[in-house]
Design an enzyme around this catalytic site. Structure first.
Site, short mmCIF file in Angstrom:
data_model
loop_
_atom_site.label_atom_id
_atom_site.label_comp_id
_atom_site.label_asym_id
_atom_site.label_seq_id
_atom_site.Cartn_x
_atom_site.Cartn_y
_atom_site.Cartn_z
CB SER A 197 1.24 3.85 -5.75
OG SER A 197 2.44 3.18 -5.99
N GLY A 233 0.83 -1.21 0.00
CA GLY A 233 0.00 0.00 0.00
C GLY A 233 0.86 1.25 0.00
CD GLU A 271 7.89 -2.84 -4.84
OE1 GLU A 271 7.88 -2.25 -3.75
OE2 GLU A 271 7.08 -2.60 -5.74
C1 LIG Z 1 1.23 -3.29 -13.02
C2 LIG Z 1 1.45 -2.36 -11.86
C3 LIG Z 1 1.45 -2.86 -10.56
C4 LIG Z 1 1.59 -2.01 -9.47
N1 LIG Z 1 1.46 -2.52 -8.19
C5 LIG Z 1 1.50 -1.69 -7.13
C6 LIG Z 1 1.21 -2.16 -5.82
O1 LIG Z 1 0.89 -3.35 -5.61
N2 LIG Z 1 1.26 -1.28 -4.79
C7 LIG Z 1 1.60 0.02 -4.97
O2 LIG Z 1 1.68 0.75 -3.98
N3 LIG Z 1 1.85 0.50 -6.21
C8 LIG Z 1 1.79 -0.31 -7.29
N4 LIG Z 1 2.01 0.18 -8.56
C9 LIG Z 1 2.25 1.62 -8.75
C10 LIG Z 1 3.66 1.95 -9.26
O3 LIG Z 1 4.60 1.86 -8.24
C11 LIG Z 1 3.57 3.35 -9.87
O4 LIG Z 1 2.73 3.25 -11.03
C12 LIG Z 1 4.92 3.89 -10.28
O5 LIG Z 1 5.72 4.15 -9.14
C13 LIG Z 1 4.76 5.19 -11.11
O6 LIG Z 1 3.96 6.11 -10.44
P1 LIG Z 1 2.74 6.82 -11.19
O7 LIG Z 1 1.92 5.74 -11.82
O8 LIG Z 1 2.08 7.72 -10.22
O9 LIG Z 1 3.41 7.64 -12.37
P2 LIG Z 1 4.06 9.08 -12.25
O10 LIG Z 1 4.92 9.16 -11.05
O11 LIG Z 1 2.98 10.10 -12.39
O12 LIG Z 1 4.98 9.11 -13.53
C14 LIG Z 1 4.46 9.35 -14.85
C15 LIG Z 1 5.63 9.43 -15.81
O13 LIG Z 1 6.49 10.54 -15.44
C16 LIG Z 1 7.81 10.11 -15.24
N5 LIG Z 1 8.42 10.83 -14.12
C17 LIG Z 1 7.85 11.11 -12.91
N6 LIG Z 1 8.71 11.76 -12.13
C18 LIG Z 1 9.85 11.90 -12.84
C19 LIG Z 1 11.13 12.48 -12.56
N7 LIG Z 1 11.40 13.04 -11.39
N8 LIG Z 1 12.08 12.43 -13.53
C20 LIG Z 1 11.83 11.83 -14.74
N9 LIG Z 1 10.63 11.27 -15.06
C21 LIG Z 1 9.67 11.30 -14.13
C22 LIG Z 1 7.69 8.63 -14.88
O14 LIG Z 1 8.88 7.92 -15.18
C23 LIG Z 1 6.53 8.19 -15.75
O15 LIG Z 1 6.98 7.89 -17.04
C24 LIG Z 1 1.84 -0.64 -9.68
C25 LIG Z 1 1.90 -0.15 -10.99
C26 LIG Z 1 1.70 -0.98 -12.06
C27 LIG Z 1 1.71 -0.40 -13.46
#
Ligand SMILES: Cc1cc2nc3c(=O)[nH]c(=O)nc-3n(C[C@H](O)[C@H](O)[C@H](O)COP(=O)(O)OP(=O)(O)OC[C@H]3O[C@@H](n4cnc5c(N)ncnc54)[C@H](O)[C@@H]3O)c2cc1C
Length: 390
Positions: A139, A137, A255
């Site tokens: 994101s 838990g 992880e």
């Molecule tokens: C299949 C799947 C399973 C998952 N399972 C879990 C789970 O079980 N529990 C959980 O807590 N989370 C989970 N997640 C969430 C995952 O950890 C996040 O999707 C990931 O960390 C990206 O965050 P975001 O989706 O908010 O994208 P954002 O952070 O909004 O990023 C969007 C884009 O911007 C880019 N970006 C953002 N900040 C920067 C920066 N500073 N410099 C350069 N580029 C940047 C990113 O690389 C990305 O391409 C899962 C995600 C997926 C897709």
């Protein structure tokens, strides 16, 4: 840092312990038994999508869940390298390991490191028995890469407990698992990395509402986890109040470091080889297979280096970030290469375990490979900072 300090991207050359080959034979024969039962379909992404608690329990009976946990807490007291051998065999076979995956990979080690003795005695034997499954838990909407900005709040109750309010996103398996480790803000601080804490949340507790988020394939693997004033006893704080950021970053090393970060689509390569066996193969097709195999081999060596660092208790986060970046990109390349080597229409409704079905599965899951567990852009930032500091 002194010039003599080894580079954070220097990887030790690993020789697996002698016990590894015996262990590998045992795991393969267990997998043969499970194939005969029809539980192992050789699907890609089985660590995320193959939820089979019965399989997890049978694996645990062999001592292969919580392998690295100490025996006094029900674990097998074996090292990370032996665990590596077991999990790489399971992933390569596409075995359904997702029920216990998070408990085994990170919840167990986290509770062991930060938990109270009461928490260890309660959770760890259950994890090692394959009877207690955890979700992550972390994101939230708008707090993925920038995890320290989480908006979920934990307030003290008058009875010494905590009340949690907020919504976690992408919580894998929350609809089926028992607990989630939730990162929440406990204190308002100027430094956003301070004032965060981790909690163990019972996913059946009053106030927990789980809303499915479906994958492109229609599968239900993920959820929005709504915490609507969930009351927890004080004993469900994991680690120290305010240490959540430090704890969560330690957890991310587990992880991000494992072979699931390059083997998710490996079963598709196995399926391709089976298909090619039945045909006359061109030199070009063989070259593509050779290139994939060579890349897999070199990433495996790097990945084993990360496992060896963890085994030695050494920091592995920068090396893990590098392997995850290379490995998750290879997962996508492998799918595309298989598709070009043997142009077969992908079909999610084809016979389970057939090549067109496995191809569809790998393709529909592919957007997640480089996102989950931290995106590749974020990983490259970690690697760059590590190198600059060096
Ligand atoms: C299949 C799947 C399973 C998952 N399972 C879990 C789970 O079980 N529990 C959980 O807590 N989370 C989970 N997640 C969430 C995952 O950890 C996040 O999707 C990931 O960390 C990206 O965050 P975001 O989706 O908010 O994208 P954002 O952070 O909004 O990023 C969007 C884009 O911007 C880019 N970006 C953002 N900040 C920067 C920066 N500073 N410099 C350069 N580029 C940047 C990113 O690389 C990305 O391409 C899962 C995600 C997926 C897709």
């Amino acid at each position: 840092m002194s010039p003599a300090t080894p580079s954070p991207i220097a990887f030790p050359d690993v020789i697996l312990p002698q016990s590894a080959s015996q262990l590998r034979t045992e795991v393969r024969s267990f997998l043969d038994e499970e194939r005969a039962r029809g539980t192992v379909l050789g699907r890609p992404d089985s660590w995320l999508a193959g939820w089979d608690p019965g399989f997890s329990r049978r694996l645990a009976e062999r001592g292969w869940v919580g392998m690295a946990l100490p025996t006094e807490y029900g674990g097998a007291g074996r090292g990370f390298l032996e665990r590596y051998v077991v999990i790489e065999e399971l992933l390569a076979a596409g075995a359904p390991v997702s029920a216990h995956w998070v408990s085994d990979r990170q919840a167990g080690p986290s509770v062991l490191e930060h938990g109270t003795d009461e928490q260890r005695r309660f959770f760890l034997p259950r994890i090692a028995a394959g009877q207690c499954f955890f979700s992550i838990g972390m994101s939230e909407k708008g707090s993925g890469s920038d995890l320290a900005s989480v908006a979920t709040r934990a307030e003290r109750t008058t009875t010494g407990g905590w009340r949690l309010t907020g919504t976690k996103m992408w919580t894998g398996g929350a609809h089926a698992n028992d607990y989630a480790i939730v990162l929440a803000r406990t204190d308002e601080t100027e430094d956003k990395h301070a004032g965060l804490s981790q909690f163990i949340v019972d996913l059946r507790a009053p106030g927990v509402r789980i809303e499915p988020i479906r994958l492109m394939s229609g599968e239900h693997r993920f959820n929005a986890l709504h915490l609507e004033g969930v009351e927890l006893p004080g004993s469900m704080l994991l680690g120290r109040r305010g240490d959540g950021w430090k704890q969560v970053t330690g957890e991310l090393a587990f992880e991000r470091s494992g072979p699931e970060r390059y083997l998710s689509t490996f079963p598709l390569l196995v399926s391709l080889l089976r298909e090619l066996e039945q045909r006359s193969v061109t030199a070009e097709q063989l070259t593509h297979v050779g290139i994939l195999t060579a890349r897999l081999h070199s990433i495996r060596r790097l990945s084993l280096g990360v496992a060896a660092s963890l085994d030695a208790g050494a920091p592995a986060d920068i090396r893990a970030a590098l392997v995850k970046d290379l490995g998750t990109r290879l997962e996508g390349t492998l799918t595309e290469t298989v598709r070009s080597v043997l142009p077969t229409p992908a079909d999610p409704h084809a016979t389970p375990g057939s090549h067109p079905e496995l191809l569809a599965f790998a393709l529909l899951h592919s957007p997640g490979y480089t996102l989950r567990g931290g995106t590749n852009e974020i990983l490259r930032g970690i690697i760059t900072r590590g190198l600059e500091q060096h």
